[in-house]
Motif scaffolding. Structure first.
Motif, PDB file in Angstrom:
ATOM      1  N   PRO A  73       0.823  -1.206   0.000  1.00  0.00           N
ATOM      2  CA  PRO A  73       0.000   0.000   0.000  1.00  0.00           C
ATOM      3  C   PRO A  73       0.865   1.267   0.000  1.00  0.00           C
ATOM      4  CG  PRO A  73       0.067  -0.978   2.203  1.00  0.00           C
ATOM      5  CD  PRO A  73       0.735  -1.945   1.266  1.00  0.00           C
ATOM      6  N   PRO A  74       0.469   2.309  -0.734  1.00  0.00           N
ATOM      7  CA  PRO A  74      -0.811   2.454  -1.440  1.00  0.00           C
ATOM      8  C   PRO A  74      -0.746   2.028  -2.902  1.00  0.00           C
ATOM      9  CG  PRO A  74       0.323   4.554  -1.485  1.00  0.00           C
ATOM     10  CD  PRO A  74       1.224   3.601  -0.732  1.00  0.00           C
ATOM     11  N   MET A  75       0.333   1.357  -3.340  1.00  0.00           N
ATOM     12  CA  MET A  75       0.492   1.066  -4.759  1.00  0.00           C
ATOM     13  C   MET A  75      -0.364  -0.119  -5.206  1.00  0.00           C
ATOM     14  SD  MET A  75       2.393   3.582  -5.445  1.00  0.00           S
ATOM     15  CE  MET A  75       2.669   3.317  -7.188  1.00  0.00           C
ATOM     16  N   GLU A  76      -0.340  -1.213  -4.461  1.00  0.00           N
ATOM     17  CA  GLU A  76      -1.214  -2.352  -4.716  1.00  0.00           C
ATOM     18  C   GLU A  76      -1.335  -3.158  -3.428  1.00  0.00           C
ATOM     19  OE1 GLU A  76       2.792  -2.588  -5.853  1.00  0.00           O
ATOM     20  OE2 GLU A  76       1.399  -2.320  -7.519  1.00  0.00           O
ATOM     21  N   TYR A  77      -2.586  -3.423  -3.022  1.00  0.00           N
ATOM     22  CA  TYR A  77      -2.817  -4.169  -1.792  1.00  0.00           C
ATOM     23  C   TYR A  77      -4.265  -4.650  -1.764  1.00  0.00           C
ATOM     24  CZ  TYR A  77      -5.021   0.131   0.054  1.00  0.00           C
ATOM     25  OH  TYR A  77      -5.824   1.236   0.241  1.00  0.00           O
ATOM     26  N   LYS A  78      -4.580  -5.499  -0.780  1.00  0.00           N
ATOM     27  CA  LYS A  78      -5.942  -6.002  -0.601  1.00  0.00           C
ATOM     28  C   LYS A  78      -6.679  -5.114   0.395  1.00  0.00           C
ATOM     29  CE  LYS A  78      -5.390 -10.080  -2.819  1.00  0.00           C
ATOM     30  NZ  LYS A  78      -6.225 -10.596  -3.900  1.00  0.00           N
ATOM     31  N   ASP A  79      -7.888  -4.693   0.040  1.00  0.00           N
ATOM     32  CA  ASP A  79      -8.669  -3.922   0.999  1.00  0.00           C
ATOM     33  C   ASP A  79      -9.360  -4.876   1.975  1.00  0.00           C
ATOM     34  OD1 ASP A  79     -10.956  -4.941  -0.255  1.00  0.00           O
ATOM     35  OD2 ASP A  79     -11.517  -3.041  -1.189  1.00  0.00           O
ATOM     36  N   SER A  80     -10.183  -4.333   2.860  1.00  0.00           N
ATOM     37  CA  SER A  80     -10.784  -5.147   3.918  1.00  0.00           C
ATOM     38  C   SER A  80     -11.724  -6.220   3.386  1.00  0.00           C
ATOM     39  CB  SER A  80     -11.534  -4.251   4.908  1.00  0.00           C
ATOM     40  OG  SER A  80     -12.523  -3.487   4.229  1.00  0.00           O
ATOM     41  N   SER A  81     -12.171  -6.074   2.136  1.00  0.00           N
ATOM     42  CA  SER A  81     -13.036  -7.095   1.536  1.00  0.00           C
ATOM     43  C   SER A  81     -12.252  -8.120   0.725  1.00  0.00           C
ATOM     44  CB  SER A  81     -14.075  -6.427   0.628  1.00  0.00           C
ATOM     45  OG  SER A  81     -13.455  -5.885  -0.537  1.00  0.00           O
ATOM     46  N   GLY A  82     -10.931  -7.928   0.647  1.00  0.00           N
ATOM     47  CA  GLY A  82     -10.091  -8.841  -0.121  1.00  0.00           C
ATOM     48  C   GLY A  82      -9.903  -8.437  -1.566  1.00  0.00           C
ATOM     49  N   LYS A  83     -10.451  -7.299  -1.964  1.00  0.00           N
ATOM     50  CA  LYS A  83     -10.312  -6.820  -3.327  1.00  0.00           C
ATOM     51  C   LYS A  83      -8.959  -6.153  -3.523  1.00  0.00           C
ATOM     52  CE  LYS A  83     -12.550  -3.720  -6.678  1.00  0.00           C
ATOM     53  NZ  LYS A  83     -13.653  -2.739  -6.876  1.00  0.00           N
ATOM     54  N   THR A  84      -8.349  -6.361  -4.681  1.00  0.00           N
ATOM     55  CA  THR A  84      -7.088  -5.721  -4.996  1.00  0.00           C
ATOM     56  C   THR A  84      -7.327  -4.269  -5.400  1.00  0.00           C
ATOM     57  OG1 THR A  84      -6.127  -7.816  -5.745  1.00  0.00           O
ATOM     58  CG2 THR A  84      -5.026  -5.805  -6.465  1.00  0.00           C
ATOM     59  N   VAL A  85      -6.663  -3.350  -4.708  1.00  0.00           N
ATOM     60  CA  VAL A  85      -6.842  -1.918  -4.948  1.00  0.00           C
ATOM     61  C   VAL A  85      -5.474  -1.241  -4.928  1.00  0.00           C
ATOM     62  CG1 VAL A  85      -9.152  -1.866  -3.923  1.00  0.00           C
ATOM     63  CG2 VAL A  85      -7.156  -1.443  -2.477  1.00  0.00           C
ATOM     64  N   GLY A  86      -5.451   0.040  -5.277  1.00  0.00           N
ATOM     65  CA  GLY A  86      -4.233   0.823  -5.189  1.00  0.00           C
ATOM     66  C   GLY A  86      -3.959   1.621  -6.447  1.00  0.00           C
ATOM     67  N   VAL A  87      -2.881   2.384  -6.396  1.00  0.00           N
ATOM     68  CA  VAL A  87      -2.499   3.241  -7.514  1.00  0.00           C
ATOM     69  C   VAL A  87      -2.315   2.418  -8.783  1.00  0.00           C
ATOM     70  CG1 VAL A  87      -0.794   4.888  -8.374  1.00  0.00           C
ATOM     71  CG2 VAL A  87      -1.339   4.829  -5.922  1.00  0.00           C
ATOM     72  N   ASP A  88      -1.520   1.357  -8.703  1.00  0.00           N
ATOM     73  CA  ASP A  88      -1.234   0.560  -9.897  1.00  0.00           C
ATOM     74  C   ASP A  88      -2.484  -0.091 -10.457  1.00  0.00           C
ATOM     75  OD1 ASP A  88       1.440   1.216  -9.833  1.00  0.00           O
ATOM     76  OD2 ASP A  88       2.119  -0.695  -9.002  1.00  0.00           O
ATOM     77  N   VAL A  89      -3.395  -0.497  -9.586  1.00  0.00           N
ATOM     78  CA  VAL A  89      -4.633  -1.138 -10.039  1.00  0.00           C
ATOM     79  C   VAL A  89      -5.502  -0.133 -10.795  1.00  0.00           C
ATOM     80  CG1 VAL A  89      -6.705  -2.392  -9.329  1.00  0.00           C
ATOM     81  CG2 VAL A  89      -4.537  -2.761  -8.124  1.00  0.00           C
ATOM     82  N   ASP A  90      -5.645   1.066 -10.235  1.00  0.00           N
ATOM     83  CA  ASP A  90      -6.442   2.088 -10.917  1.00  0.00           C
ATOM     84  C   ASP A  90      -5.827   2.461 -12.264  1.00  0.00           C
ATOM     85  OD1 ASP A  90      -8.222   2.104  -8.848  1.00  0.00           O
ATOM     86  OD2 ASP A  90      -7.695   4.095  -8.094  1.00  0.00           O
ATOM     87  N   LEU A  91      -4.508   2.569 -12.307  1.00  0.00           N
ATOM     88  CA  LEU A  91      -3.858   2.884 -13.579  1.00  0.00           C
ATOM     89  C   LEU A  91      -4.057   1.755 -14.583  1.00  0.00           C
ATOM     90  CD1 LEU A  91      -0.501   4.457 -12.307  1.00  0.00           C
ATOM     91  CD2 LEU A  91      -2.391   5.661 -13.429  1.00  0.00           C
ATOM     92  N   ALA A  92      -3.933   0.508 -14.129  1.00  0.00           N
ATOM     93  CA  ALA A  92      -4.139  -0.629 -15.035  1.00  0.00           C
ATOM     94  C   ALA A  92      -5.563  -0.651 -15.572  1.00  0.00           C
ATOM     95  CB  ALA A  92      -3.829  -1.938 -14.307  1.00  0.00           C
TER      96      ALA A  92
END
Length: 313
Positions: A73-92
């Protein structure tokens, strides 16, 4: 903190919106083996302006398989629901809309991502990976020997290395030299790890390095008092200092070290895919999507104005 940049002769780094407890708990769910995240968004090929630039097999499949160490985090990580989130995910996801494909994130330990590309498990690696000459040329940083054909990078962000310590900085650490004679934690295979190994110490002192598979493990070791500092990509270090235990566990010290580009890694022979991704990064820079995403995560300082290929040193 807003950091200035110190240039060092070593290579550039790998490099850093939920509460700290939620982030930490979610990261503990992240395993070391490959795990496909089905939540990555996709673009519609019929509406995607750059879909024709893709290799035919990727365009037909509608998927780009991404290798990523999803614990950063904050580049790529699992949120509290287990979903992959972060800067790199949004850019992808933004790139996927340009290209008409899904960027499907698959979890793996950082130091195995390029090997996973060679084995065909991933088409690309997006994991806050620093674009360095060693990685471009397939050179092992420790031995200096060639261990593979290397990869090409499409650069999309810039960051350096940072140091975090326990709140209050009891050891008065501000530079890598201050770590001589001390025990330090770091993520294995990162360029922060390389910088620690390359650090020259005097007076018979040396840095005792404890290397871990994930940055969370390295931070946990510092929090437990097993090390006096953790060295990591600056955005990640700064994020940990700001969020862990509500900002009461760590603090970021010293200046940002050796800022350099992050790149999307693509196989040397996959030039059509590389060029398609470069075109997509260029497009989201020009249309403002890129700036919007970086602002959302508070990492605007790492923005680039051009998507270079192999711009790292």
């Amino acid at each position: 903190m807003t950091a200035s940049t110190i240039r060092r002769p070593a290579a550039a780094t790998r490099l850093t919106a939920v509460g700290a407890i939620a982030v930490a708990g979610a990261l503990l769910l992240t395993g070391c083996g490959d795990q496909t995240d089905k939540s990555a968004s996709s673009g519609s090929a019929s509406a995607a302006p750059l879909s024709d630039k893709l290799p035919a097999d990727i365009k037909s499949a509608g998927v780009i398989k991404v290798g990523s160490d999803i614990a950063y985090p904050p580049m790529e990580y699992k949120d509290s629901s287990g979903k992959t989130v972060g800067v790199d995910v949004d850019l992808a996801n933004a790139l996927g809309k340009q290209l008409g494909v899904t960027f499907q994130f698959n979890n793996g330990t950082f130091d195995t991502l390029i090997t996973g590309m060679r084995a065909g498990r991933y088409d690309v690696a997006i994991s806050s990976m620093s674009d360095t000459k060693n990685r471009q040329n397939g050179i092992d940083a420790d031995s200096g020997k060639k261990v593979g054909e290397g990869v090409d990078f499409v650069d999309y962000f810039t960051a350096g290395v940072g140091i975090i310590v326990k709140k209050g900085n009891p050891e008065n650490i501000s530079t890598l030299a201050d770590l001589c004679g001390k025990i330090v934690s770091v993520q294995r295979g990162s360029v922060a790890h390389d910088l620690l190994k390359a650090q020259k110490c005097t007076g018979g002192k040396k840095i005792t390095i404890e290397a871990f598979d994930t940055t969370l493990e390295a931070q946990t070791r510092l929090k437990a008092g097993g090390t006096v500092a953790d060295v990591d990509d600056y955005p990640v270090a700064a994020y940990a200092a700001k969020t862990t235990d509500g900002g009461n566990a760590f603090e970021s010290v010293g200046d940002q070290i050796e800022a350099g580009p992050y790149g999307i890694a693509v196989g040397k022979t996959d030039t059509k895919l590389r060029d398609a991704i470069q075109a997509a990064v260029t497009a989201i820079i020009k249309d403002g999507t890129y700036a919007t995403i970086l602002k959302k995560w508070g990492v605007e300082a790492g923005s680039l104005t051009e998507a270079k290929i192999n711009g790292g040193s």
